[in-house]
Write an enzyme that holds these catalytic residues in place. Structure first.
Site, PDB file in Angstrom:
ATOM      1  CB  THR A 120      -0.892  -0.001   1.252  1.00  0.00           C
ATOM      2  OG1 THR A 120      -1.725  -1.141   1.193  1.00  0.00           O
ATOM      3  CG2 THR A 120      -1.734   1.253   1.361  1.00  0.00           C
ATOM      4  N   GLY A 124     -22.289   0.874  30.997  1.00  0.00           N
ATOM      5  CA  GLY A 124     -21.040   1.444  31.495  1.00  0.00           C
ATOM      6  C   GLY A 124     -19.942   0.403  31.622  1.00  0.00           C
ATOM      7  CB  THR A 145      -9.735  -0.671   6.355  1.00  0.00           C
ATOM      8  OG1 THR A 145     -10.814   0.130   6.817  1.00  0.00           O
ATOM      9  CG2 THR A 145      -8.854   0.132   5.420  1.00  0.00           C
ATOM     10  CD  GLU A 190      -4.867  -9.111   4.026  1.00  0.00           C
ATOM     11  OE1 GLU A 190      -4.829  -9.491   2.847  1.00  0.00           O
ATOM     12  OE2 GLU A 190      -3.882  -9.131   4.782  1.00  0.00           O
TER      13      GLU A 190
END
Lengths: 765, 765
Positions: free
Chosen positions: A283, A538, A559, A561
């Site tokens: 990338t 909580g 996101t 692969e």
């Protein structure tokens, strides 16, 4: 201010519960006041004193005091019979009258009063039978008492889930349950990253890193084992899983799959032992999903027999590269191969980054990506190359190479095909990631469902509070996700199996399956953990309960692969071109007519009996589910294909046409994946012989199927595939299945068999 | 291996583009091979040499080499006319023939060949007109060229959003844009919490903390200002917002609202200046949503005129209490008041926690909640009281007190009413939180939409890459969220206004509105930030781009101030009882018939013209939207009321009945809130005179309305309120509106006018 409380008149005693009711919660409203007035004008059995007393007590300007309300309450309580069922509040009133004024009661028209008062109650909107319960100490209800029952042997289900890899799974679970793997605080990046490196070393020492490599390079030739290890590790720290995946899956498998024997011999052993930490540098800042657009160059120099690796500008740096910021010594670098000024497309090269001491080599600049939403134990970085020279043999030359004469060579003629073949060898990541995601979902559900089974909140007066898992909304939030998690488990089992036993001609189908399931499962995981976070309130926000880390560490799986949305576009194209086109190719000029024809013929005839059938047996019939899923898949395939053909035939630019239909294509991919998921779930149940397991899995499968149909009910109704009444019946059945499965919910998460040391959430243990 | 490439025969030149096309992406398939064979058998214009050449080149076992493919490509390119539109690949083939063999072409049956080859292309699934574009260098397309255009004056829209509080908003924005407010790394808890305390002090010094307090205690008597400050602060660090809210909103406002003059005089000034940091100690481990169930006791000792505050067991500790772990010196403590062994329900008391030096007082035990998913700048803690003695005047005695004689006193007779009146004074939190959430959504959308406008990925060959905001799916992910954010903005404006100008008798309606909008807006925020994270891919995962903190810090807003799911149940009950019952009361015995009657009469008659109307004017008609929303709200109200009445009249325990209908009630509340949101949006547009703003807001409003109808299309179709064709037309219109709004998207987020220093995301600036 203090004054003696006035006692109710005899006749007003029958109205006491009604009086108490209208005052107890709030002030009296105008409408209520009017209703009482017209009631007084109608009835003939109230004396002047009764009317005076009641009018006085109904004055909105002068509410009864706390003491007076309490006196009424005591009067009512002491007259009420706990065991008796009262149809109206006035029926209690009659008992009060009889107890407090027995002689007067003998001549009082009790029946008439009860009937007329009953009407008043209706007018006031009081549901008498229910309201009467206000005054009872105990009344049975289902919400409080419904509870966990184990209807099957949990360990048998675990065995069914783990299958033949159970010994390895148990071994890894036991290994990561050791004290040395205790979670650390992610606050200090430096410490956390070093800890994660240490954990990876421990795993490598145990032989898990190289398990997928060939035996001659120290491995066990067991790719399935690799997936199993990666998935099982995901019950512990997810940074470790990703660092593990970067080192052994991406760096190691890229050398193995894209390189040749000389690379295997030189590197694989050291990669598997983590002697040689490395990166997978694909990338770039400007090019994430569109790998073809990367701009890093590898220029061949024939005289020197070298390549020069170069980053042309700041946005062509390699970004998000795991292992880069601190530990990586080498990287598989994706770059455009340039020979004699000509661009031969993307190839891969091994580039050294750091020396033995971990110092960055000259010409290499690395920037730390810094803190991230999660996975802070992984040292992601940006890498820039300033005309770095590497020897020719560093080219990973399985699919493209430079020959002795300096000419480009490749066993694959088509540039497209070569590119996608190269990427295709890395499809394993699209199997490893969703399997890791699924483990995270299982952890989240185990924590949230165990908590919901114990946690009590609210309840009818006078009874114990209700376990929050008994609330229908809570069931709706948790149990369809549990069902889908089981469904995805079997689908991942299937695609792993297909991948491991693949034939060349099936590769594109398998890639589409993996890409689609990766999207489907990772989105499911994000949704599941978000819901678990909220469902634990909580407690879910406190890091100690682990949902924080599970969610934030795995969030980027959607996101990684390949961005899910982009992947689903590719899956759609693969469906449309029936595996003809290399499905990762972004344009789409070819839509085979037989795709349309095939889709069309398999569309079941709509038939009034089926579109209206609301019978339970039909709604729980797997054949109905399967038909509905197929119908949806094929209809959308058909309509998308026709739409694209039409748009393109009308002369629209094909890129624009695909863009116009993008939402349509997205739906197509999901419909395809959902059909596969259901099909594999049903097959699994058919193969299961244990009747108890069969039954509980069938219920989960029914819930999965009907919940999807319910989600898509707009589409089914649009198509006329079902009518409104059936759609409502399905919603009701989903509620019913949630209620039925609730009692099995804890055993169902226990069957995931996640070690307590890994869960580590105080609310779950 | 190297050999001379054979030149195509003359006749085969017309087939060259088709030949190239079938080979360029992948291998030739069996079906394709068959199609060619039958084509060869049919045509009479191919010579023996042509057939030999072509058969050779179509052999699946012997694909053309890379060099040969490239030669074909060059031959095609050199013959093609860039400006010409080719209906088939064979039309290009004809040009190739004419260029490369002009004399041969004169006698060749070009027309016949073109037609017959066109048929072959169809059979192969090639869409000729589109496929021809493969060979062109440039072809125009919309996806690449569509871009941001500013159709309105951004600053005018900012003015419309900010309204009369613009000066205060600008002042706060400018204050928090200072260097001193620069974000810090949340890794080191201790440092981060001290920084946040410092920021709160700076805000207090500026007078923002006390802005809502009366002037005589150092405030500005400006509750609206308080909401405005809290919302505007939310463009910066959210821990600061919550610490600010705990100190001034919860601790300060509890003293102000639940206490009397003596408390105001003693504490308010020091609270407003942050001289006296304090806590709001309501929630206990075992009791979050069910405040009435709290177990901490305050036992009155009449001889000493003191209360003893005590925590009976570990699960009755006050939990998640902001300011408790480090800085709080005192706390408003919710406890059950016990006088003479009798329980008088929940009251509130001021209890000192630490001395001047910050040391915990004897009998007080405080445990740090540790790291959380977000808001790590807030020091949440658990508090335990071991028989702490406080003086009588520490009771916050506005709604309940102990008189001189040691008797319980209250201006409100009903226990229920007192309890909910007490909680009702704190409804401000249910306005502050969603306004803060909305600011977070605006930040996220500004970052993600600006990035999507610049970020380019993929594109048709030979053109620039496409801004990702031009992809239809990306628009679908972002723009309905943008529209809904605008819609929620105006709804929050409305409920704030109602709250600030409330009359006693409207309180329950306003509380329901606030509770409903709190749920609606905070869920919208969670969804928005999740989508923004994913839409920014890897960049969205890096902390530097701020979506991480925005999402994780605001995630608990769906739990804060009442869990959303629980709140929506209360809202539903309020709708069902038409404000008669105190709506927080969990049981529901009263369903006023006129609720049903009213709902029924306002249901528009279904009318075939409307159910089928797909005209654009109708689909974009606000009256249609409003009717559809009202129809949905009233139908669900009607059916839920009838269902509950039926279940309870049949003798089902009312708690169980409400539980059975829980999903129904949830839907009812959301339908109510959505109707309010749409109504207020439409009203705002009607009040807007600027035609440019009116137009862009109308588009957003249409998108909001139609996107909701699309989401609920299953329900509308079930009801027969619309037909399938209309439902499809609405989906198409949503796509179209997304496309239209896309060009305004950047100006629309710019109108939020968030300072760059606050956004601080490199990808957004």
């Amino acid at each position: 201010m203090e004054k003696k409380l006035s006692q109710p008149t005899h006749g007003s005693l029958v109205l006491l519960p009604t009086l108490y009711k209208v005052w107890s919660d709030a002030n009296i409203t105008n409408n209520e006041h009017k209703a009482f007035q017209s009631f007084f004008n109608k009835v003939d059995w109230l004396s002047k004193e009764d009317r005076e007393y009641l009018t006085n007590k109904l004055d909105p300007e002068s509410p009864p005091s706390r003491e007076e309300l309490e006196m009424w309450w005591q009067t009512i309580k002491s007259a009420i019979a706990e065991e008796k069922s009262y149809p109206h509040l006035s029926s209690i009133g009659v008992d009060i009258l009889k107890k407090n004024a027995p002689i007067f009661a003998e001549t009082f028209p009790v029946e008439k009063a009860e009937i007329e008062l009953g009407k008043l109650e209706n007018q006031l909107g009081i549901i008498g039978k229910s309201a009467a319960l206000t005054f009872k100490s105990i009344h049975s209800n289902i919400s409080t008492s419904y509870e966990t029952q184990t209807a099957f042997a949990t360990e048998k289900l675990t065995y069914l889930l783990d299958g033949k890899r159970k010994p390895l799974i148990d071994e890894v679970k036991s290994f990561i349950s050791k004290k040395e793997f205790d979670y650390v605080d992610p606050g200090n990046l430096r410490e956390y990253r070093e800890q994660v490196l240490l954990w990876c070393k421990m795993l490598a020492d145990k032989g898990y890193g190289s398990i997928g490599f060939p035996k001659e390079y120290g491995g066990a030739d067991d790719m399935e084992g690799y997936f199993t290890v990666m998935e099982t590790l995901s019950y512990r720290d997810l940074s470790t899983v990703i660092k593990f995946g970067v080192q052994f899956g991406l760096w190691g498998m890229s050398v193995f799959s894209l390189g040749t024997k000389k690379h295997h011999e030189k590197y694989l052993k050291d990669i598997g032992s983590l002697q040689l930490p490395g990166c997978f540098a694909m990338t770039e800042t400007n090019h994430g999903s569109n790998v073809r657009g990367i701009e890093t160059t590898a220029t061949y120099n024939h005289k020197e027999k070298t390549f020069t690796i170069h980053t042309p500008h700041i946005n062509a740096r390699k970004e998000y590269i795991g292992n880069a910021a601190l530990h990586g010594k080498m990287a598989t670098v994706f770059a455009k191969l340039i020979i004699d000024g000509k661009d031969y497309g993307v190839s891969t090269f091994i580039v050294p980054l750091r020396n033995e001491e971990g110092k960055t080599l000259p010409g290499i600049s690395i920037t730390d990506c810094g803190r991230k939403m999660g996975l802070n134990g992984v040292d992601n970085g940006l890498i820039s190359f300033d005309s770095i020279t590497i020897p020719k043999e560093n080219m990973l030359d399985r699919f493209s190479s430079v020959d002795e004469k300096g000419n480009f060579q490749s066993p694959i003629a088509s540039d497209n095909k070569r590119f996608f073949t190269m990427l295709g060898t890395l499809v394993g990541g699209r199997i490893g990631i969703p399997r890791s995601a699924l483990a995270a979902s299982k952890s989240g559900l185990t924590i949230a469902i165990r908590y919901a089974d114990k946690r009590r909140q609210f309840g009818p007066d006078g009874t114990a509070e209700v376990p929050i898992l008994n609330y229908r909304m809570h069931q709706r939030r948790m149990l369809p996700l549990l069902a889908k998690t089981y469904a995805c488990h079997f689908a991942m089992e299937y695609v792993t199996d297909r991948f491991l036993n693949r034939k060349e001609e099936e590769m594109q189908e398998i890639e589409a399956l993996a890409a689609g399931l990766k999207s489907y499962v990772t989105w499911h995981n994000t949704e599941t953990l978000q819901e678990c976070r909220e469902a634990c309130g909580g407690k879910g926000f406190l890091s100690e309960n682990r949902i924080d880390a599970l969610k934030n560490d795995s969030d980027v799986y959607t996101t990684f692969e390949g961005d899910n949305t982009v992947l689903l576009q590719l899956v759609a194209k693969s469906r449309l071109s029936a595996y003809k086109e290399q499905f990762e190719n972004m344009n789409l000029f070819t839509i085979i007519d037989y795709v349309v024809a095939k889709a069309k013929t398999s569309l079941t005839e709509k038939n009034l009996i089926i579109t209206r059938n609301k019978g339970e047996a039909h709604l729980l019939d797997s054949e109905f589910h399967m038909n509905a899923f197929y119908y949806r898949e094929n209809s959308i395939l058909n309509s998308a294909a026709n739409r694209l053909k039409r748009l393109m035939s009308e002369g629209m630019d094909p890129f624009d046409a695909v863009n116009v239909a993008q939402h349509h294509l997205y739906t197509l991919s999901l419909a395809f994946i959902e059909r596969v998921v259901l099909e594999k779930f049903i097959e699994k149940i058919e193969q299961t012989s244990d009747p108890e397991l069969k039954q509980v899995l069938k219920q989960l499968c029914d819930l999965y199927a009907l919940h999807q149909i319910e989600k898509h009910n707009g589409w089914y109704l649009e198509q006329g595939y079902m009518e409104g009444g059936k759609s409502k019946a399905i919603r009701k059945m989903v509620n019913q299945l949630c209620w039925d499965i609730r009692k099995d919910a804890v055993p169902l998460v226990n069957a995931f068999n996640i070690p307590d040391a890994c869960l580590a959430a105080p609310i779950a243990i």
